[in-house]
Scaffold this active site. Structure first.
Site, PDB file in Angstrom:
ATOM      1  N   LYS A 100      37.278  34.834  43.398  1.00 27.95           N
ATOM      2  CA  LYS A 100      37.907  35.664  44.419  1.00 27.95           C
ATOM      3  C   LYS A 100      38.824  34.771  45.245  1.00 27.95           C
ATOM      4  O   LYS A 100      38.382  33.820  45.887  1.00 27.95           O
ATOM      5  CB  LYS A 100      36.861  36.323  45.309  1.00 27.95           C
ATOM      6  N   LYS A 140      39.360  38.593  41.323  1.00 32.71           N
ATOM      7  CA  LYS A 140      39.979  39.385  42.378  1.00 32.71           C
ATOM      8  C   LYS A 140      40.982  38.512  43.121  1.00 32.71           C
ATOM      9  O   LYS A 140      40.623  37.410  43.540  1.00 32.71           O
ATOM     10  CB  LYS A 140      38.896  39.891  43.342  1.00 32.71           C
TER      11      LYS A 140
END
Length: 330
Positions: A201, A255
């Protein structure tokens, strides 16, 4: 016809593009409803509220949540991910609402489970929606405390499992939290509650509309660069994925999505594990804004963007387009 010219055209790649049925037969990747995870925002008040920076996205109150899930079930979407929009009075520096067994995610999970068994529920495990300072971990003197945060994340994951979540999705990026959560769940008897680890992420600029949606943007003090990944790094993502897999992650998440397709492909090729991607709020908002201005064909670009994830090796995409794309595929 000139013989040399004819020899150059013995192979004509266009032949397999000339008609729809051949294009469909030779397509290397396909999208299906099974590829989508639908993110759902929850609110305490009845009714719905719009997220202005995410056209078409709503927050759902307890009185209309089950009806909203009905369409996802009918379309055959396999999973939804639950994210809370908490009222300001529930946000504290110790994030205690995160492990309240009656918090929004737990209430919603129990409510949905009374009506539907055929759709998986994924609880978001992170502290930013509960933190009055907007961070994914406990903050002391401006420093995000790792181990203290992990302790709370474990309690948060446990109450979600107890409420009926099939997956927990740690999206906080604290060190060691996957192993700690796995141990917590196993010791409590939730051996088959799966962990969807947000392993890669990034500290991205694409998250702004999401922070609006969960009410975390205005509260954030500083940035998240001390725990989310540097967008310049690729090798680090592989190390983090390997670490999370060793600690018990069942699947991993990258992400954001479109800007990180290379990371998705490297992870899939290296580890061969279930690899998910999050088509984040900023990516969604850009397509919506451009199509609203007539600059893009909305449906064509939506489906093309989703196909890009499949081509990179993604097994499923967490996307705000889930319902719209599923309707088209149906």
């Amino acid at each position: 016809m000139n013989k040399t010219f004819r020899q150059d055209l013995v192979v004509r790649p266009r032949r397999i593009r000339t008609d729809d049925w051949t294009r469909r037969m030779v397509a290397e990747n396909r999208l299906s409803v099974d590829d989508f995870i639908w993110p759902v925002f929850l609110q305490e008040n009845n009714g719905t509220s719009d997220v202005p920076s995410m056209p078409g996205v709503k927050r759902y109150g307890p009185d209309c949540l089950v009806d909203a899930i009905a369409e996802a079930v009918e379309l055959g979407i396999p999973a939804i991910a639950l994210f809370p929009y908490n009222n300001p009075e529930t946000k504290t520096e110790d994030c205690r609402e995160a492990y309240n067994p009656d918090n929004l995610i737990c209430q919603a999970t129990r409510s949905i489970r009374k009506h539907y068994q055929e759709i998986a529920l994924i609880g978001d495990v992170a502290l930013d929606p509960y933190n009055s300072l907007g961070h994914d971990g406990i903050v002391k003197d401006g420093v995000i405390l790792n181990d203290e945060s992990v302790e709370i994340l474990c309690r948060q994951a446990l109450v979600q499992a107890e409420a009926g979540c099939d997956y927990v999705g740690p999206s906080d990026m604290m060190d060691g939290r996957i192993g700690a959560i796995r141990d917590t769940l196993d010791e409590a008897g939730y051996t088959y509650t799966k962990i969807m680890a947000y392993s890669a992420k990034y500290a991205s600029g694409f998250y702004g509309p999401f922070r609006d949606a969960v009410g975390a943007k205005g509260a954030l003090k500083g940035d998240k660069k001390t725990y989310q990944m540097d967008p310049a790094n690729s090798e680090e993502a592989l190390r983090l994925v390997e670490n999370d897999l060793q600690q018990g992650a069942d699947m991993v998440m990258v992400k954001p999505g479109i800007a990180y397709l290379d990371i998705i492909q490297r992870i899939k090729n290296t580890f061969g594990v279930p690899t998910m991607a999050y088509q984040v709020s900023g990516e969604y908002a850009m397509i919506k804004a451009a199509s609203a201005n007539g600059w893009l064909d909305h449906d064509a670009v939506m489906m093309e963007s989703l196909m890009a994830f499949k081509r990179a090796g993604t097994d499923a995409v967490l996307t705000y387009f889930a319902l719209e794309a599923a309707r088209l595929l149906k």
